[in-house]
Motif scaffolding. Structure first.
Motif, PDB file in Angstrom:
ATOM      1  N   TRP A  22       0.791  -1.229   0.000  1.00 56.22           N
ATOM      2  CA  TRP A  22       0.000   0.000   0.000  1.00 56.22           C
ATOM      3  C   TRP A  22       0.826   1.284   0.000  1.00 56.22           C
ATOM      4  O   TRP A  22       0.256   2.373   0.007  1.00 56.22           O
ATOM      5  CB  TRP A  22      -0.931   0.032   1.206  1.00 56.22           C
ATOM      6  N   SER A  23       2.128   1.222   0.003  1.00 49.47           N
ATOM      7  CA  SER A  23       2.946   2.429   0.130  1.00 49.47           C
ATOM      8  C   SER A  23       2.701   3.480  -0.948  1.00 49.47           C
ATOM      9  O   SER A  23       2.735   4.672  -0.635  1.00 49.47           O
ATOM     10  CB  SER A  23       4.427   2.072   0.213  1.00 49.47           C
ATOM     11  N   PRO A  24       2.443   3.142  -2.208  1.00 45.00           N
ATOM     12  CA  PRO A  24       2.193   4.224  -3.170  1.00 45.00           C
ATOM     13  C   PRO A  24       0.953   5.059  -2.841  1.00 45.00           C
ATOM     14  O   PRO A  24       0.901   6.241  -3.132  1.00 45.00           O
ATOM     15  CB  PRO A  24       1.992   3.483  -4.498  1.00 45.00           C
ATOM     16  N   VAL A  25      -0.031   4.441  -2.219  1.00 43.00           N
ATOM     17  CA  VAL A  25      -1.280   5.136  -1.933  1.00 43.00           C
ATOM     18  C   VAL A  25      -1.290   5.718  -0.522  1.00 43.00           C
ATOM     19  O   VAL A  25      -1.706   6.859  -0.307  1.00 43.00           O
ATOM     20  CB  VAL A  25      -2.473   4.163  -2.093  1.00 43.00           C
TER      21      VAL A  25
ATOM     22  N   PHE B  23       1.005   6.702   1.702  1.00 38.25           N
ATOM     23  CA  PHE B  23       1.836   7.808   2.162  1.00 38.25           C
ATOM     24  C   PHE B  23       1.364   9.156   1.638  1.00 38.25           C
ATOM     25  O   PHE B  23       1.846  10.192   2.080  1.00 38.25           O
ATOM     26  CB  PHE B  23       3.303   7.558   1.812  1.00 38.25           C
ATOM     27  N   GLN B  24       0.412   9.156   0.716  1.00 37.66           N
ATOM     28  CA  GLN B  24      -0.189  10.399   0.254  1.00 37.66           C
ATOM     29  C   GLN B  24      -1.468  10.727   1.018  1.00 37.66           C
ATOM     30  O   GLN B  24      -2.025  11.805   0.854  1.00 37.66           O
ATOM     31  CB  GLN B  24      -0.483  10.306  -1.241  1.00 37.66           C
ATOM     32  N   ALA B  25      -1.944   9.799   1.814  1.00 40.99           N
ATOM     33  CA  ALA B  25      -3.190  10.005   2.565  1.00 40.99           C
ATOM     34  C   ALA B  25      -2.948  10.919   3.752  1.00 40.99           C
ATOM     35  O   ALA B  25      -1.842  11.025   4.275  1.00 40.99           O
ATOM     36  CB  ALA B  25      -3.723   8.661   3.047  1.00 40.99           C
ATOM     37  N   ARG B  26      -4.029  11.559   4.169  1.00 38.88           N
ATOM     38  CA  ARG B  26      -3.960  12.449   5.335  1.00 38.88           C
ATOM     39  C   ARG B  26      -4.643  11.770   6.506  1.00 38.88           C
ATOM     40  O   ARG B  26      -5.670  11.142   6.362  1.00 38.88           O
ATOM     41  CB  ARG B  26      -4.639  13.764   5.025  1.00 38.88           C
TER      42      ARG B  26
END
Length: 160
Positions: free
Chosen positions: A32-35, A37-40
């Motif tokens: 899940w790292s591509p998605v 780390f952009q989450a808040r």
């Protein structure tokens, strides 16, 4: 290595939980790292990174004790098979845990069914990631067994 083997043998459930929990967290982070780390916020991390790690740790704690007992599991092949079973059990625990946390934290205007979401997650997980979970579980099971039996192998070599 002797101290690691003694630690693993002395606290087998904790050791298995730590081993499988770390592997579950690492696999979820890679997946899940591509998605993620952009989450808040903390919620996506808890759902997508925390729940796989917790479910893998629970599976390791529940079924992993025999891996660290050289008297119960004799071959590395059996340890890898048991690790595969533990990983699969962790995936089985993940679906209802994720579904429950997701439904509890969803916005008020959305209404999801916990059982339906858990079934969809089980089927999707079985198709998409089961083989990865099984391979990682086999590797962790083999490694824990190998580390725990280090002291036993050392004693057997000294006798020869």
């Amino acid at each position: 290595m002797h101290r690691v083997a003694l630690f693993l043998i002395r606290w087998p459930r904790v050791s298995a939980a730590c081993g499988f929990g770390a592997a579950g967290t690492a696999l979820a982070t890679l997946w899940w790292s591509p998605v993620i780390f952009q989450a808040r916020g903390v919620l996506p991390f808890a759902l997508f990174i925390g729940t796989p790690g917790v479910s893998a740790a629970l599976a390791g704690w529940t079924l992993g004790k025999p891996l660290l007992d050289p008297g119960r599991i004799y071959t590395p092949k059996n340890a890898a098979l048991r690790g595969t079973i533990i990983g699969s059990f962790g995936l089985l625990l993940f679906a209802p845990l994720f579904a429950t946390l997701y439904v509890w934290t969803e916005p008020a205007n959305e209404h999801a069914n916990i059982i339906g979401l858990a079934v969809v997650l089980l089927i999707g997980g079985a198709v998409a990631v089961w083989w990865q979970v099984a391979l990682i579980g086999a590797a962790v099971g083999w490694a824990l067994h190998r580390l725990a039996s280090y002291d036993l192998r050392r004693r057997n070599r000294a006798r020869i």
